[in-house]
Design an enzyme around this catalytic site. Structure first.
Site, PDB file in Angstrom:
ATOM      1  N   GLY A 258      40.024 -51.465  23.990  1.00  0.00           N
ATOM      2  CA  GLY A 258      39.123 -50.327  24.104  1.00  0.00           C
ATOM      3  C   GLY A 258      37.674 -50.639  24.389  1.00  0.00           C
ATOM      4  N   GLU A 296      44.041 -56.284  22.119  1.00  0.00           N
ATOM      5  CA  GLU A 296      44.845 -55.548  23.119  1.00  0.00           C
ATOM      6  C   GLU A 296      43.935 -54.935  24.178  1.00  0.00           C
ATOM      7  OE1 GLU A 296      46.615 -52.548  20.649  1.00  0.00           O
ATOM      8  OE2 GLU A 296      48.097 -53.914  19.803  1.00  0.00           O
ATOM      9  N   GLY A 298      42.626 -53.881  27.856  1.00  0.00           N
ATOM     10  CA  GLY A 298      43.196 -53.527  29.147  1.00  0.00           C
ATOM     11  C   GLY A 298      42.100 -53.323  30.179  1.00  0.00           C
ATOM     12  N   ARG A 299      41.441 -52.165  30.086  1.00  0.00           N
ATOM     13  CA  ARG A 299      40.443 -51.784  31.093  1.00  0.00           C
ATOM     14  C   ARG A 299      39.386 -52.861  31.327  1.00  0.00           C
ATOM     15  NH1 ARG A 299      39.392 -47.176  29.172  1.00  0.00           N
ATOM     16  NH2 ARG A 299      40.519 -45.932  30.679  1.00  0.00           N
ATOM     17  N   ARG A 335      42.227 -39.377  37.262  1.00  0.00           N
ATOM     18  CA  ARG A 335      41.278 -38.903  36.247  1.00  0.00           C
ATOM     19  C   ARG A 335      39.975 -38.449  36.893  1.00  0.00           C
ATOM     20  NH1 ARG A 335      42.803 -43.477  31.694  1.00  0.00           N
ATOM     21  NH2 ARG A 335      44.206 -42.126  30.512  1.00  0.00           N
ATOM     22  N   CYS A 371      46.742 -32.024  49.218  1.00  0.00           N
ATOM     23  CA  CYS A 371      46.589 -30.627  49.607  1.00  0.00           C
ATOM     24  C   CYS A 371      46.200 -29.746  48.437  1.00  0.00           C
ATOM     25  CB  CYS A 371      47.858 -30.142  50.276  1.00  0.00           C
ATOM     26  SG  CYS A 371      48.153 -31.045  51.794  1.00  0.00           S
ATOM     27  N   TYR A 400      43.945 -48.509  35.514  1.00  0.00           N
ATOM     28  CA  TYR A 400      44.187 -47.069  35.364  1.00  0.00           C
ATOM     29  C   TYR A 400      43.871 -46.258  36.622  1.00  0.00           C
ATOM     30  CZ  TYR A 400      44.041 -48.286  30.347  1.00  0.00           C
ATOM     31  OH  TYR A 400      44.240 -48.857  29.124  1.00  0.00           O
TER      32      TYR A 400
END
Ligand SMILES: *Cc1c(COP(=O)(O)O)cnc(C)c1O
Length: 454
Positions: A258, A296, A298-299, A335, A371, A400
């Site tokens: 995080g 842990e 990730g980003r 996102r 579209c 992500y």
């Protein structure tokens, strides 16, 4: 200050590698091509990923007594690509998985069970049984899952280290949808709810096989002090449980990931060293070597090292607003498209040859191919006026974004290539994920079941 100079150098190095890669991607036909055959490609900067992995490992190694067990488990959901997991495994990393698919990817990458951690709020009995059979670490999300584990552990001996995930309920960050430590978050055992702490102490006392505590209190939008506060709660609870147990029943703390990422420039802030410093300030005993650690992330390992390159197909002006219609949209920046205020991305303009484009900035909308009207990567963004055939680069998309494909309009998953700069200054690309073909789209859409509903 020395640290700032170092960061600036990293940022400049990353930007220089990116510009070389963009030009080479055009020259080598990865994007562009005759008749515009290759409108979209995604790139991963291998050296950048390796540098981030080394920075994470180095920051913890520098703060811990030698020999303290540490597992950096990459959060697979951030970039679920087997070659990425393999690259990180070669750097000593494991995997954090949260679904049967992610577990299969980790296994396909050759990540050993003892370097794999299973978290997920909704594990089925079959998933739990498989994890215990493999010896993968499991973090139980809630009381009912713990009861399932009671039965499984009683039935078959397992090598799996087992822990409980807690929600420290320390509060939200700037993005509600990503805040895991709110009063009512769906994750883990809520630490501040009435009776929860006493229940947790009892749960460990009754189960000698519970040896870990887990929290994942950070995410994009969560400031370092708030992340550190969650880890402090985790450590304090472990001390309380161990005191009640009269020993070191909990031997490992899984502090989650995080670390937020800077999407505004090439600066990589906050750094892992700053993260470790914040933790040391908030919970110095975490670094005394009495607990093994699992992280842990990730980003923060991947985001800065991914780049989308998309061709501008057409340009137009509507209601006085110049619009560039490109091939990068909701399928790879989901996102950003649905929550643009929370997930702004930079747009880097290049000409058709892959040279950075300069010129007087004009406010332009950068639209994707899907579209629906909201399929925009940027609105009224000041950029040199784009023309058909130009390219836009969307940096910071290694986690992500294109690795979390959204199949709207049956838009295909684009190819992903890793790149390295050779000693001679050339660019060497290797395919890390092939583009999805129309035939694959048909097959995944029930193509073999054509008459199923007749
Ligand atoms: C998503 C997730 C992570 C990784 O979070 P990042 O923000 O990508 O570092 C780690 N642990 C758990 C349990 C997660 O759900």
């Amino acid at each position: 200050m020395a640290v700032e100079t170092h960061t600036a150098t990293d940022a400049e190095g990353a930007a220089a590698r990116r510009d070389l890669a963009v030009r080479a991607a055009v020259e080598q036909g990865l994007v562009g091509g005759a008749e515009g055959s290759e409108p979209l490609v995604c790139l991963l900067d291998v050296a950048g990923i390796q540098a981030s992995a080394a920075a994470l490992a180095g920051a913890f190694a520098a703060a811990l007594p030698p020999g303290t067990p540490v597992l950096h488990a990459f959060a697979v959901k951030a970039a679920p690509l087997v070659p990425v997991l393999r690259l990180l495994a070669a750097a000593g990393f494991g995997c954090e998985v949260a679904s049967p698919g992610e577990l299969a990817l980790a296994r396909a990458a050759g990540v050993a069970p003892e370097r794999t951690v299973l978290d997920s709020p909704a594990k089925t009995p079959a998933e739990l049984r498989e994890a215990l059979a493999l010896g993968i670490a499991v973090n139980a999300d809630n009381r009912q899952e713990l009861e399932r584990l009671d039965a499984l552990v009683a039935a078959v001996p397992t090598a799996s280290p087992i822990g409980i995930r807690i929600n420290p309920q320390t509060g939200a960050g700037a993005i509600d949808a990503l805040s895991t430590a709110t009063a009512t978050s769906k994750f883990g055992v809520p630490l501040r709810d009435p009776g929860a702490r006493a229940w947790l102490v009892r749960a460990f006392a009754e189960r000698p096989w519970l040896t870990r505590l887990h929290t994942h209190s950070g995410s994009q939008g969560v400031p370092l002090p708030l992340i550190a506060q969650g880890v402090r709660e985790l450590h304090a609870l472990a001390e309380e449980i161990n005191a009640a147990a009269g020993g070191r029943q909990i031997d490992t703390l899984d502090i989650g990931g995080g670390l937020p990422v800077n999407f505004a420039s090439d600066e990589q802030t906050p750094t892992y060293a700053e993260y470790v410093a914040a933790l040391r300030g908030a919970v110095p005993a975490l670094f005394d070597g009495s607990y093994g650690l699992v992280t842990e992330f990730g980003r923060s390992l991947l985001a800065k090292h991914g780049l989308v390159l998309a061709r501008v197909e057409y340009t137009k002006t509507t209601g006085g607003r110049p619009i560039a219609l490109t091939h990068a949209g909701v399928q790879l920046a989901t996102r950003t498209v649905y929550a643009p205020a929370a997930w702004p991305v930079r747009i880097l303009p290049y000409d058709a040859k892959g040279t950075p484009k300069t010129g007087t900035p004009v406010p332009q909308d950068i639209a994707g191919p899907a579209c629906f009207a909201g399929d925009l990567l940027a609105t009224a963004r000041e950029l040199p006026e784009l023309s058909p055939g130009d390219l836009i680069g969307v940096p910071d998309t290694g986690a992500y974004f294109f690795t979390a494909h959204y199949g709207y309009n049956s838009l295909p998953r684009p190819a992903v290539h890793g790149f390295r700069i050779t000693p001679g200054g050339g660019v060497h690309f290797t395919l890390a994920r092939p583009a999805q073909s129309p035939a694959q789209i048909v097959a995944e859409a029930g193509g073999a079941l054509r008459d199923a509903l007749l």
